[in-house]
Design a protein around this motif. Structure first.
Motif, mmCIF file in Angstrom:
data_model
loop_
_atom_site.group_PDB
_atom_site.id
_atom_site.type_symbol
_atom_site.label_atom_id
_atom_site.label_comp_id
_atom_site.label_asym_id
_atom_site.label_seq_id
_atom_site.Cartn_x
_atom_site.Cartn_y
_atom_site.Cartn_z
ATOM 1 N N ALA A 140 43.204 34.324 51.848
ATOM 2 C CA ALA A 140 43.320 35.495 52.726
ATOM 3 C C ALA A 140 44.535 36.316 52.326
ATOM 4 N N GLY A 141 44.443 37.622 52.520
ATOM 5 C CA GLY A 141 45.581 38.486 52.277
ATOM 6 C C GLY A 141 45.707 39.041 50.875
ATOM 7 N N ASP A 142 44.813 38.674 49.964
ATOM 8 C CA ASP A 142 44.875 39.240 48.618
ATOM 9 C C ASP A 142 44.480 40.702 48.661
ATOM 10 N N LYS A 143 45.274 41.560 48.028
ATOM 11 C CA LYS A 143 44.944 42.978 47.930
ATOM 12 C C LYS A 143 44.095 43.170 46.680
ATOM 13 N N VAL A 144 42.846 43.526 46.887
ATOM 14 C CA VAL A 144 41.915 43.723 45.779
ATOM 15 C C VAL A 144 42.099 45.139 45.247
ATOM 16 N N LEU A 145 42.389 45.235 43.946
ATOM 17 C CA LEU A 145 42.612 46.525 43.303
ATOM 18 C C LEU A 145 41.348 47.083 42.662
ATOM 19 N N GLY A 146 40.363 46.228 42.426
ATOM 20 C CA GLY A 146 39.110 46.662 41.831
ATOM 21 C C GLY A 146 38.138 45.503 41.739
ATOM 22 N N GLU A 147 36.845 45.821 41.685
ATOM 23 C CA GLU A 147 35.793 44.813 41.557
ATOM 24 C C GLU A 147 34.817 45.229 40.470
ATOM 25 N N GLU A 148 34.236 44.218 39.813
ATOM 26 C CA GLU A 148 33.245 44.479 38.763
ATOM 27 C C GLU A 148 32.234 43.345 38.743
ATOM 28 N N GLY A 149 30.948 43.687 38.717
ATOM 29 C CA GLY A 149 29.899 42.689 38.558
ATOM 30 C C GLY A 149 29.705 42.399 37.082
#
Length: 96
Positions: free
Chosen positions: A18-27
């Motif tokens: 919990a609490g991780d700041k996601v900067l980007g996602e990619e499949g």
């Protein structure tokens, strides 16, 4: 083997911390790679999460590497590259 994964920045868990700041996602190949913000002083350290639903259960693998940079864009690009490399080399074995 799990000792080495934890020692060198890898490891698995049932859910993402919990609490991780996601900067980007990619499949990528039925996996989801997330670049996460991890501060190391005034710099950003390369870190990410790889997720995949297997048998209806979400599996998560977290990786942290020694690389440091000041640009969030560079961090996101490198996290995606490292995530793809881990998936290509190990596939679903990262969750065992």
């Amino acid at each position: 083997m799990s000792f080495l994964k934890k020692l060198f920045g890898g490891g698995n868990s049932e859910s993402a911390p919990a609490g991780d700041k996601v900067l980007g996602e990619e499949g990528y190949k039925d996996f989801l790679i997330k670049a996460i913000e991890m501060r190391a002083g005034s710099e950003l350290q390369l870190a990410g999460i790889i997720e995949k639903s297997i048998g209806g259960e979400l599996k998560t693998y977290r990786f942290v590497r020694a690389d440091r940079m000041s640009s969030k864009d560079d961090l996101v690009a490198l996290a995606f590259n490292k995530g793809r490399q881990i998936i290509d080399e190990q596939g679903e074995r990262i969750f065992s």
